[in-house]
Design a protein around this motif. Structure first.
Motif, PDB file in Angstrom:
ATOM      1  N   THR A 139       5.719   5.218   1.461  1.00  0.00           N
ATOM      2  CA  THR A 139       5.977   6.074   2.034  1.00  0.00           C
ATOM      3  C   THR A 139       6.921   6.077   3.103  1.00  0.00           C
ATOM      4  OG1 THR A 139       4.043   7.325   0.985  1.00  0.00           O
ATOM      5  CG2 THR A 139       5.286   8.719   3.321  1.00  0.00           C
ATOM      6  N   GLY A 140       5.795   5.161   4.124  1.00  0.00           N
ATOM      7  CA  GLY A 140       7.186   5.378   5.309  1.00  0.00           C
ATOM      8  C   GLY A 140       8.500   4.199   5.428  1.00  0.00           C
ATOM      9  N   VAL A 141       7.939   3.763   4.872  1.00  0.00           N
ATOM     10  CA  VAL A 141       9.611   3.198   3.874  1.00  0.00           C
ATOM     11  C   VAL A 141      10.464   3.865   3.576  1.00  0.00           C
ATOM     12  CG1 VAL A 141      10.967   0.964   2.753  1.00  0.00           C
ATOM     13  CG2 VAL A 141       8.675   0.687   3.847  1.00  0.00           C
ATOM     14  N   GLY A 142      10.163   4.288   2.479  1.00  0.00           N
ATOM     15  CA  GLY A 142      11.092   5.623   2.022  1.00  0.00           C
ATOM     16  C   GLY A 142      11.350   6.518   3.658  1.00  0.00           C
ATOM     17  N   ASN A 143      10.621   7.073   4.456  1.00  0.00           N
ATOM     18  CA  ASN A 143      10.850   7.752   5.100  1.00  0.00           C
ATOM     19  C   ASN A 143      11.579   7.214   6.217  1.00  0.00           C
ATOM     20  OD1 ASN A 143       9.010   9.881   4.231  1.00  0.00           O
ATOM     21  ND2 ASN A 143       7.190   9.525   5.413  1.00  0.00           N
ATOM     22  N   PHE A 144      11.089   6.017   6.735  1.00  0.00           N
ATOM     23  CA  PHE A 144      12.653   5.581   7.544  1.00  0.00           C
ATOM     24  C   PHE A 144      14.074   5.290   6.774  1.00  0.00           C
ATOM     25  CE2 PHE A 144      14.532   1.623   8.824  1.00  0.00           C
ATOM     26  CZ  PHE A 144      14.982   1.447  10.203  1.00  0.00           C
ATOM     27  N   PHE A 145      13.863   5.102   6.206  1.00  0.00           N
ATOM     28  CA  PHE A 145      15.614   4.903   5.256  1.00  0.00           C
ATOM     29  C   PHE A 145      16.037   6.767   5.265  1.00  0.00           C
ATOM     30  CE2 PHE A 145      14.267   0.682   3.701  1.00  0.00           C
ATOM     31  CZ  PHE A 145      15.172   0.206   4.885  1.00  0.00           C
ATOM     32  N   SER A 146      15.534   7.580   4.573  1.00  0.00           N
ATOM     33  CA  SER A 146      15.230   8.589   4.444  1.00  0.00           C
ATOM     34  C   SER A 146      16.315   9.726   6.009  1.00  0.00           C
ATOM     35  CB  SER A 146      14.215  10.017   3.989  1.00  0.00           C
ATOM     36  OG  SER A 146      14.678  11.360   4.039  1.00  0.00           O
TER      37      SER A 146
ATOM     38  N   PRO B  31       0.867  -1.096   0.082  1.00  0.00           N
ATOM     39  CA  PRO B  31      -0.006   0.185  -0.057  1.00  0.00           C
ATOM     40  C   PRO B  31       1.275   1.101  -0.138  1.00  0.00           C
ATOM     41  CG  PRO B  31      -0.780  -1.910   1.655  1.00  0.00           C
ATOM     42  CD  PRO B  31       0.410  -1.999   1.445  1.00  0.00           C
ATOM     43  N   GLN B  32      -0.260   2.418  -1.181  1.00  0.00           N
ATOM     44  CA  GLN B  32       0.988   3.508  -0.897  1.00  0.00           C
ATOM     45  C   GLN B  32       1.694   4.268   1.071  1.00  0.00           C
ATOM     46  OE1 GLN B  32       2.065   4.999  -3.237  1.00  0.00           O
ATOM     47  NE2 GLN B  32       4.002   6.405  -1.613  1.00  0.00           N
ATOM     48  N   PRO B  33       0.657   4.509   1.761  1.00  0.00           N
ATOM     49  CA  PRO B  33       1.506   4.927   2.955  1.00  0.00           C
ATOM     50  C   PRO B  33       2.368   3.877   3.196  1.00  0.00           C
ATOM     51  CG  PRO B  33      -1.263   4.123   3.201  1.00  0.00           C
ATOM     52  CD  PRO B  33      -0.398   3.982   1.381  1.00  0.00           C
ATOM     53  N   VAL B  34       2.041   2.404   2.959  1.00  0.00           N
ATOM     54  CA  VAL B  34       3.064   1.809   3.869  1.00  0.00           C
ATOM     55  C   VAL B  34       4.811   1.965   2.713  1.00  0.00           C
ATOM     56  CG1 VAL B  34       4.285  -0.459   3.683  1.00  0.00           C
ATOM     57  CG2 VAL B  34       2.362  -0.294   4.651  1.00  0.00           C
TER      58      VAL B  34
ATOM     59  N   GLY C  11      11.636   7.135  12.911  1.00  0.00           N
ATOM     60  CA  GLY C  11      10.747   7.829  11.120  1.00  0.00           C
ATOM     61  C   GLY C  11      10.140   7.181  10.504  1.00  0.00           C
ATOM     62  N   LEU C  12       9.092   6.069  10.715  1.00  0.00           N
ATOM     63  CA  LEU C  12       8.260   6.111  10.009  1.00  0.00           C
ATOM     64  C   LEU C  12       7.470   7.024   9.359  1.00  0.00           C
ATOM     65  CD1 LEU C  12       7.373   2.322  11.017  1.00  0.00           C
ATOM     66  CD2 LEU C  12       8.767   3.021   9.210  1.00  0.00           C
ATOM     67  N   TRP C  13       7.101   8.411  10.353  1.00  0.00           N
ATOM     68  CA  TRP C  13       6.519   9.137  10.052  1.00  0.00           C
ATOM     69  C   TRP C  13       7.253  11.080  10.256  1.00  0.00           C
ATOM     70  CZ3 TRP C  13       2.917  12.014  13.830  1.00  0.00           C
ATOM     71  CH2 TRP C  13       2.206  12.955  13.002  1.00  0.00           C
ATOM     72  N   ASP C  14       7.158  11.257   9.521  1.00  0.00           N
ATOM     73  CA  ASP C  14       8.545  12.594   8.435  1.00  0.00           C
ATOM     74  C   ASP C  14       7.794  13.726   9.400  1.00  0.00           C
ATOM     75  OD1 ASP C  14       9.811  14.630   7.623  1.00  0.00           O
ATOM     76  OD2 ASP C  14       9.842  14.152   5.638  1.00  0.00           O
ATOM     77  N   PHE C  15       7.161  13.726  10.676  1.00  0.00           N
ATOM     78  CA  PHE C  15       7.012  14.447  11.708  1.00  0.00           C
ATOM     79  C   PHE C  15       7.917  15.956  11.679  1.00  0.00           C
ATOM     80  CE2 PHE C  15       5.531  16.935  15.807  1.00  0.00           C
ATOM     81  CZ  PHE C  15       4.218  16.689  15.110  1.00  0.00           C
ATOM     82  N   ALA C  16       9.142  16.173  11.283  1.00  0.00           N
ATOM     83  CA  ALA C  16      10.055  17.211  11.461  1.00  0.00           C
ATOM     84  C   ALA C  16       9.282  17.956  10.196  1.00  0.00           C
ATOM     85  CB  ALA C  16      10.761  16.917  11.338  1.00  0.00           C
ATOM     86  N   THR C  17       9.485  17.874   9.047  1.00  0.00           N
ATOM     87  CA  THR C  17       8.690  18.456   8.031  1.00  0.00           C
ATOM     88  C   THR C  17       7.394  18.961   7.894  1.00  0.00           C
ATOM     89  OG1 THR C  17       9.935  16.875   6.013  1.00  0.00           O
ATOM     90  CG2 THR C  17       8.065  17.977   5.257  1.00  0.00           C
TER      91      THR C  17
END
Length: 261
Positions: free
Chosen positions: A76-83, A71-74, A120-126
């Motif tokens: 996004t979470g994976v990308g946020n985690f590695f970022s 799923p797209q939310p997952v 890091g799954l959620w980019d709360f800082a942004t």
């Protein structure tokens, strides 16, 4: 200009691996004239063909499967985690470049996203409008004086320069996955990172026209100079839906169905 991590992840060159994987998606063409930044073009094109074979056989099918079942939310979470794992590297290199402000932003992002952002799954800082610029050791060496360097295509890794290749060991040392102490887990997470980034590039391939090797080389070098100059060269060449290249890059239509397999 500041760019959020989430926005970067979906663009064609959202960091070093994103572009390097895209290099494997092209076919070779005749070398018409030597590029001033690419004196080893003959060698680079041969490596390019090898990367293409690996991409078509392994990476692209894996990326398509990943996108189909995830799923797209997952995603996004994976990308946020590695970022998020790249923030310590940015902080260290920002300090080495004399940019304490960006170092502070990177450390703040890392702390906020690791805690409030659930690892890091959620980019709360942004979400809090805390954004900065990514930095690596190749950029640090450019700031220290090695501004221009010869273009080099690496097996499996793709586009780089002689300078940036020399910075890869330092970048590896400043990435948290290096210190896991569990080889199997490190390999699994690295594979997930590569597949996730490759999936993010599937739609970007349609932007490539003409001699794909030259297109990707020029795009990568343009983006790299933008990163090194902290955007002082003008707008981010990958912030829009199209790229700013010479008209000759779009003359050939023979490659339009190259990605249909």
């Amino acid at each position: 200009m500041v760019v959020s991590k989430k926005a970067k992840h979906g663009k064609a060159v959202a960091g070093l691996l994103a572009i390097t994987l895209l290099a494997g998606c092209a076919s070779t063409a005749a070398v018409e004239e030597r590029h001033s930044d690419d004196p080893w073009e003959g060698f680079n094109r041969r490596v390019f063909v090898f990367n293409d074979a690996v991409d078509r056989a392994v990476l692209k099918p894996a990326a398509r499967g990943y996108r189909a079942v995830t799923p797209q939310p997952v995603q996004t979470g994976v990308g946020n985690f590695f970022s998020n794992l790249g923030e310590p590297r940015t902080a260290i290199n920002s300090l080495l470049q004399g940019k304490p402000g960006n170092a502070g932003i990177a450390l703040s992002r890392f702390v906020i996203n690791t805690t409030v952002g659930i690892g890091g799954l959620w980019d709360f800082a942004t979400h809090m409008e805390i954004t900065g610029r990514e930095e690596d050791f190749g950029q640090t060496m450019a700031v220290w004086g090695w501004e221009e360097s010869r273009y080099l295509v690496l097996p499996l890794l793709g586009p780089s320069t002689l300078r940036d290749t020399g910075g890869l060991p330092v970048d590896a040392e400043t990435y948290p996955l290096y210190y896991l102490g569990d080889v199997d887990l490190e390999i699994a997470l690295t594979a997930l990172r590569i597949v996730d980034m490759r999936a993010g590039l599937l739609d970007q391939e349609e932007l490539i026209r003409g001699d794909r090797y030259s297109f990707i080389r020029d795009a990568w070098l343009q983006r790299r100079r933008f990163e090194i100059s902290d955007g002082e060269m003008g707008d981010d060449p990958f912030a829009a839906d199209d790229f700013d290249f010479d008209d000759t890059d779009f003359d050939d239509a023979d490659f339009d169905d190259a990605f249909s397999d």
